[in-house]
Write a protein that holds these residues in place. Structure first.
Motif, PDB file in Angstrom:
ATOM      1  N   MET A  28       0.577  -0.882   0.254  1.00 42.65           N
ATOM      2  CA  MET A  28       0.190  -0.031   0.040  1.00 42.65           C
ATOM      3  C   MET A  28       1.080   1.296  -0.067  1.00 42.65           C
ATOM      4  O   MET A  28       0.806   2.423  -0.483  1.00 42.65           O
ATOM      5  CB  MET A  28      -0.928   0.053   1.383  1.00 42.65           C
ATOM      6  CG  MET A  28      -1.679  -1.084   1.093  1.00 42.65           C
ATOM      7  SD  MET A  28      -3.398  -1.101   2.327  1.00 42.65           S
ATOM      8  CE  MET A  28      -4.024   0.315   2.069  1.00 42.65           C
ATOM      9  N   LEU A  29       1.952   1.636   0.774  1.00 44.14           N
ATOM     10  CA  LEU A  29       3.367   2.632   0.321  1.00 44.14           C
ATOM     11  C   LEU A  29       2.988   2.459  -0.676  1.00 44.14           C
ATOM     12  O   LEU A  29       3.736   4.001  -0.794  1.00 44.14           O
ATOM     13  CB  LEU A  29       3.946   1.988   1.792  1.00 44.14           C
ATOM     14  CG  LEU A  29       3.561   2.288   2.974  1.00 44.14           C
ATOM     15  CD1 LEU A  29       4.784   1.899   4.284  1.00 44.14           C
ATOM     16  CD2 LEU A  29       2.776   3.096   3.643  1.00 44.14           C
ATOM     17  N   ASP A  30       3.941   1.664  -1.090  1.00 44.69           N
ATOM     18  CA  ASP A  30       4.460   1.375  -2.964  1.00 44.69           C
ATOM     19  C   ASP A  30       3.976   2.121  -3.600  1.00 44.69           C
ATOM     20  O   ASP A  30       3.610   2.876  -4.523  1.00 44.69           O
ATOM     21  CB  ASP A  30       4.656   0.128  -2.826  1.00 44.69           C
ATOM     22  CG  ASP A  30       5.988  -0.608  -2.061  1.00 44.69           C
ATOM     23  OD1 ASP A  30       7.097   0.657  -1.859  1.00 44.69           O
ATOM     24  OD2 ASP A  30       6.385  -1.498  -2.757  1.00 44.69           O
ATOM     25  N   ILE A  31       2.222   1.722  -3.662  1.00 43.82           N
ATOM     26  CA  ILE A  31       1.420   2.248  -4.178  1.00 43.82           C
ATOM     27  C   ILE A  31       0.960   4.039  -3.712  1.00 43.82           C
ATOM     28  O   ILE A  31       0.673   4.836  -5.384  1.00 43.82           O
ATOM     29  CB  ILE A  31      -0.123   0.684  -4.427  1.00 43.82           C
ATOM     30  CG1 ILE A  31      -0.277   0.244  -4.701  1.00 43.82           C
ATOM     31  CG2 ILE A  31      -1.294   2.306  -4.933  1.00 43.82           C
ATOM     32  CD1 ILE A  31      -1.014  -0.516  -4.488  1.00 43.82           C
ATOM     33  N   ALA A  32       0.725   3.926  -2.982  1.00 42.30           N
ATOM     34  CA  ALA A  32       0.888   5.397  -2.777  1.00 42.30           C
ATOM     35  C   ALA A  32       1.542   6.328  -3.134  1.00 42.30           C
ATOM     36  O   ALA A  32       1.324   7.675  -3.387  1.00 42.30           O
ATOM     37  CB  ALA A  32       0.435   5.963  -1.161  1.00 42.30           C
ATOM     38  N   GLU A  33       3.272   5.905  -3.329  1.00 36.90           N
ATOM     39  CA  GLU A  33       4.025   6.616  -3.505  1.00 36.90           C
ATOM     40  C   GLU A  33       4.781   6.922  -4.819  1.00 36.90           C
ATOM     41  O   GLU A  33       4.216   7.865  -5.655  1.00 36.90           O
ATOM     42  CB  GLU A  33       5.559   5.994  -3.254  1.00 36.90           C
ATOM     43  CG  GLU A  33       6.690   6.934  -3.425  1.00 36.90           C
ATOM     44  CD  GLU A  33       8.123   6.135  -3.235  1.00 36.90           C
ATOM     45  OE1 GLU A  33       9.171   6.386  -3.416  1.00 36.90           O
ATOM     46  OE2 GLU A  33       7.968   5.079  -3.165  1.00 36.90           O
ATOM     47  N   GLU A  48       1.758   9.695  -5.895  1.00 31.16           N
ATOM     48  CA  GLU A  48       2.171  11.044  -5.516  1.00 31.16           C
ATOM     49  C   GLU A  48       1.101  11.470  -4.302  1.00 31.16           C
ATOM     50  O   GLU A  48       0.182  12.073  -3.912  1.00 31.16           O
ATOM     51  CB  GLU A  48       2.163  11.653  -6.401  1.00 31.16           C
ATOM     52  CG  GLU A  48       3.705  11.510  -7.066  1.00 31.16           C
ATOM     53  CD  GLU A  48       3.785  12.918  -8.200  1.00 31.16           C
ATOM     54  OE1 GLU A  48       3.309  13.782  -7.873  1.00 31.16           O
ATOM     55  OE2 GLU A  48       5.103  13.028  -8.739  1.00 31.16           O
ATOM     56  N   LYS A  49       0.609  10.424  -3.335  1.00 32.82           N
ATOM     57  CA  LYS A  49      -0.211  10.546  -2.021  1.00 32.82           C
ATOM     58  C   LYS A  49       0.478   9.565  -0.903  1.00 32.82           C
ATOM     59  O   LYS A  49       0.690   9.430  -1.100  1.00 32.82           O
ATOM     60  CB  LYS A  49      -1.697   9.196  -3.140  1.00 32.82           C
ATOM     61  CG  LYS A  49      -2.914  10.215  -4.236  1.00 32.82           C
ATOM     62  CD  LYS A  49      -3.095  10.745  -3.663  1.00 32.82           C
ATOM     63  CE  LYS A  49      -3.744  11.555  -5.725  1.00 32.82           C
ATOM     64  NZ  LYS A  49      -4.660  12.896  -5.153  1.00 32.82           N
ATOM     65  N   LYS A  50      -0.923   9.725  -0.202  1.00 36.78           N
ATOM     66  CA  LYS A  50      -0.360   8.976   1.522  1.00 36.78           C
ATOM     67  C   LYS A  50      -1.164   7.778   2.454  1.00 36.78           C
ATOM     68  O   LYS A  50      -2.849   7.752   1.672  1.00 36.78           O
ATOM     69  CB  LYS A  50      -0.437  10.105   2.138  1.00 36.78           C
ATOM     70  CG  LYS A  50       0.402  11.307   1.820  1.00 36.78           C
ATOM     71  CD  LYS A  50       1.942  11.288   2.285  1.00 36.78           C
ATOM     72  CE  LYS A  50       2.811  12.706   1.454  1.00 36.78           C
ATOM     73  NZ  LYS A  50       4.150  11.646   1.326  1.00 36.78           N
ATOM     74  N   VAL A  51      -1.186   6.968   2.542  1.00 33.37           N
ATOM     75  CA  VAL A  51      -1.180   6.463   3.401  1.00 33.37           C
ATOM     76  C   VAL A  51      -0.736   6.265   4.923  1.00 33.37           C
ATOM     77  O   VAL A  51       0.114   6.907   4.983  1.00 33.37           O
ATOM     78  CB  VAL A  51      -0.567   5.218   3.076  1.00 33.37           C
ATOM     79  CG1 VAL A  51      -1.447   3.415   4.309  1.00 33.37           C
ATOM     80  CG2 VAL A  51      -0.945   4.254   2.228  1.00 33.37           C
ATOM     81  N   SER A  52      -2.004   6.201   5.471  1.00 39.29           N
ATOM     82  CA  SER A  52      -1.913   7.049   7.316  1.00 39.29           C
ATOM     83  C   SER A  52      -1.832   5.871   8.502  1.00 39.29           C
ATOM     84  O   SER A  52      -2.950   5.847   7.930  1.00 39.29           O
ATOM     85  CB  SER A  52      -2.174   8.500   7.463  1.00 39.29           C
ATOM     86  OG  SER A  52      -3.607   7.993   7.985  1.00 39.29           O
ATOM     87  N   ASN A  97       9.824   6.441   4.108  1.00 39.18           N
ATOM     88  CA  ASN A  97       8.818   5.722   2.275  1.00 39.18           C
ATOM     89  C   ASN A  97       7.766   7.004   2.026  1.00 39.18           C
ATOM     90  O   ASN A  97       6.946   7.486   3.212  1.00 39.18           O
ATOM     91  CB  ASN A  97       8.025   4.760   2.983  1.00 39.18           C
ATOM     92  CG  ASN A  97       6.995   4.416   2.184  1.00 39.18           C
ATOM     93  OD1 ASN A  97       6.773   5.028   0.891  1.00 39.18           O
ATOM     94  ND2 ASN A  97       7.569   3.306   1.497  1.00 39.18           N
ATOM     95  N   PRO A  98       7.759   7.665   1.091  1.00 42.69           N
ATOM     96  CA  PRO A  98       6.884   9.076   0.874  1.00 42.69           C
ATOM     97  C   PRO A  98       5.739   8.847   0.545  1.00 42.69           C
ATOM     98  O   PRO A  98       4.918   9.331   0.878  1.00 42.69           O
ATOM     99  CB  PRO A  98       8.057   9.064  -0.969  1.00 42.69           C
ATOM    100  CG  PRO A  98       9.214   8.292  -1.019  1.00 42.69           C
ATOM    101  CD  PRO A  98       8.844   7.312   0.419  1.00 42.69           C
ATOM    102  N   GLY A  99       4.885   7.708   0.705  1.00 38.03           N
ATOM    103  CA  GLY A  99       4.029   7.006   0.745  1.00 38.03           C
ATOM    104  C   GLY A  99       3.039   7.554   2.174  1.00 38.03           C
ATOM    105  O   GLY A  99       1.800   7.075   1.852  1.00 38.03           O
ATOM    106  N   PHE A 100       4.060   7.258   3.246  1.00 37.73           N
ATOM    107  CA  PHE A 100       3.970   7.574   4.728  1.00 37.73           C
ATOM    108  C   PHE A 100       3.436   8.554   4.764  1.00 37.73           C
ATOM    109  O   PHE A 100       4.098   9.305   5.337  1.00 37.73           O
ATOM    110  CB  PHE A 100       3.909   6.460   5.506  1.00 37.73           C
ATOM    111  CG  PHE A 100       3.934   6.725   6.830  1.00 37.73           C
ATOM    112  CD1 PHE A 100       3.518   5.133   7.375  1.00 37.73           C
ATOM    113  CD2 PHE A 100       4.952   7.034   8.172  1.00 37.73           C
ATOM    114  CE1 PHE A 100       2.949   6.051   8.931  1.00 37.73           C
ATOM    115  CE2 PHE A 100       4.312   7.121   8.880  1.00 37.73           C
ATOM    116  CZ  PHE A 100       3.294   6.497   9.834  1.00 37.73           C
ATOM    117  N   LEU A 101       2.135   9.056   5.821  1.00 39.62           N
ATOM    118  CA  LEU A 101       2.202  10.200   6.888  1.00 39.62           C
ATOM    119  C   LEU A 101       1.501   9.930   8.396  1.00 39.62           C
ATOM    120  O   LEU A 101       0.665   8.746   8.730  1.00 39.62           O
ATOM    121  CB  LEU A 101       0.909  10.951   5.982  1.00 39.62           C
ATOM    122  CG  LEU A 101       1.054  12.217   6.539  1.00 39.62           C
ATOM    123  CD1 LEU A 101       1.886  13.271   6.531  1.00 39.62           C
ATOM    124  CD2 LEU A 101      -0.650  12.762   5.787  1.00 39.62           C
TER     125      LEU A 101
END
Length: 414
Positions: free
Chosen positions: A173-178, A181-185, A240-244
């Motif tokens: 999920m983090l890879d997909i969000a990255e 250019e979105k986030k998984v929180s 990870n850029p996809g994490f927030l």
């Protein structure tokens, strides 16, 4: 001189008798009038700010049902359910008469004398789910009124970005969000959510027999998964850029503005998330994450919301009636319809509309990997300090084991 005996004329005698009778009637009527005037009942109710409209409707219904029995002046004041005890302890004798709180605060409230045993306990045990009754009890004595059976968390995800296979893996999920250019929180500022990463690792946490202090082995250096293994996995997530990491308000804002496409939260956001994502709205149990070279199923705390009656209330009888009213079957069903919160009442929980809720279904699915939260107050701040250090890239220069040791020392402090 001899006094003559005075004789009253018949007319005067009748007049006096008549007046005497009128005085008795006037007195009786006055007393009856006083007795017919309803007593003034002033009550203060604390509840979540988001529940103001809901509780307003519930209170209106209560006043209409008991119309004529009292002159009600019921005031609602917003108060966080998670910090209710802290606010109440500041001035218990003048605190709210009726208040909503999370079940993990029950032991503290009972120990402080803020709650007394509920009088109609047998009825409430029959009407509510057994787990909710347990959460409202100390040593089999019921001290509060069960309100919801949904104070846990699970995964929200937008189906436009994730398949049912994708949501099984946090890393995926983090890879997909990255890539999008979105986030998984997830909220790392709260130990309530951070437990997710430690809960199924064999590292332990809980309340000692004294009901106040904690035990914690999150810094263990032996076993299949050590404390440093979890900490390293967390550092990898943080980078990870996809994490927030964001709190509940940040999660909802991100969902609504489109920057967050998945996140860990609870049923209280179900209505808002569904409105934001429409047909993309999805909910599921938590995924697994990579730790020490293996996949670890994310854990969770299960929890319940309760209604308490202040033992120092000047209107104990009416406070108890209002608590019963707020938590009855009809109003728990109303709470679900307006706020999406899962009922603790057996009949309300068994309704088809509740059973068809994706959020409730996800919570039930996650319940296999959850446990009742029973933790002393020393848990929260040390965990927040630990995660803040990881999110900032360890500016203190301390190694992971030292950070874990410090956290555990503070969590288990007397």
């Amino acid at each position: 001189m001899k006094r003559e005996k005075m004789l009253w004329p018949p007319a005067l005698f009748l007049l006096v008798a008549s007046l005497s009778g009128c005085q008795g009637s006037v007195s009786d009527l006055s007393q009856e009038a006083q007795e017919s005037v309803p007593d003034q009942v002033k009550l203060t109710v604390w509840g979540a700010e988001e529940d103001e409209e809901l509780l307003g409707r519930i209170i209106d219904g209560f006043e209409a049902y008991y119309e004529g029995e009292a002159d009600f002046q019921i005031t609602f004041q917003p108060q966080s359910e998670s910090h209710c005890t802290d606010a109440l302890m500041e001035d218990l004798e003048n605190g709210a008469d009726v208040f909503a709180f999370a079940d993990d605060q029950l032991n503290t409230l009972v120990a402080a004398g803020a709650l007394e045993p509920v009088e109609n306990a047998d009825v409430l045990r029959e009407e509510n789910l057994s787990e909710a009754v347990d959460a409202a009890s100390v040593k089999d004595t019921l001290y509060a009124y069960p309100l919801t059976a949904d104070n846990g968390y699970f995964l929200y995800y937008n189906k436009k970005y994730f398949s049912e296979e994708d949501i099984l893996s946090w890393d995926r999920m983090l890879d997909i969000a990255e890539a999008q250019e979105k986030k998984v929180s997830m909220d790392w500022s709260s130990g309530w959510y951070v437990y997710t990463l430690f809960g199924n690792t064999g590292l332990t946490l809980g309340l000692n027999d004294d009901g106040i202090t904690n035990y914690c082995t999150w810094n263990d250096t032996e076993g299949d998964i050590r404390g440093t293994d979890v900490a390293r996995a967390m550092e990898a997530m943080a980078k990870n850029p996809g994490f927030l990491s964001t709190d509940d308000a940040g999660f909802l804002e991100g969902v609504q503005n489109g920057t967050i496409i998945a996140g860990i939260s609870g049923v209280w956001n179900a209505v808002a998330v569904e409105e934001a994502w429409g047909s993309g709205y999805g909910a599921s149990r938590l995924p697994s994450y990579t730790c020490a070279g293996q996949q670890v199923q994310m854990a969770s705390f299960s929890g319940y919301k309760l209604i308490g009656v202040n033992a120092y209330s000047r209107e104990r009888v009416w406070s108890a009636r209002l608590a019963e009213w707020i938590t009855n079957e009809e109003n728990q069903a109303l709470r679900f319809r307006l706020r999406g919160q899962g009922p603790s009442n057996r009949n309300a929980a068994a309704s088809q509309e509740v059973q068809d809720s994706p959020a409730i279904a996800a919570l039930l699915e996650q319940s296999e990997y959850s446990c009742l939260q029973r933790i002393g107050g020393n848990f929260w701040d040390p965990v927040s300090s630990f995660t803040a250090e990881l999110l900032a890239g360890r500016p203190s220069g301390k190694n992971l084991q030292e950070l874990l040791d410090n956290m555990v020392t503070d969590i288990t402090a007397p």
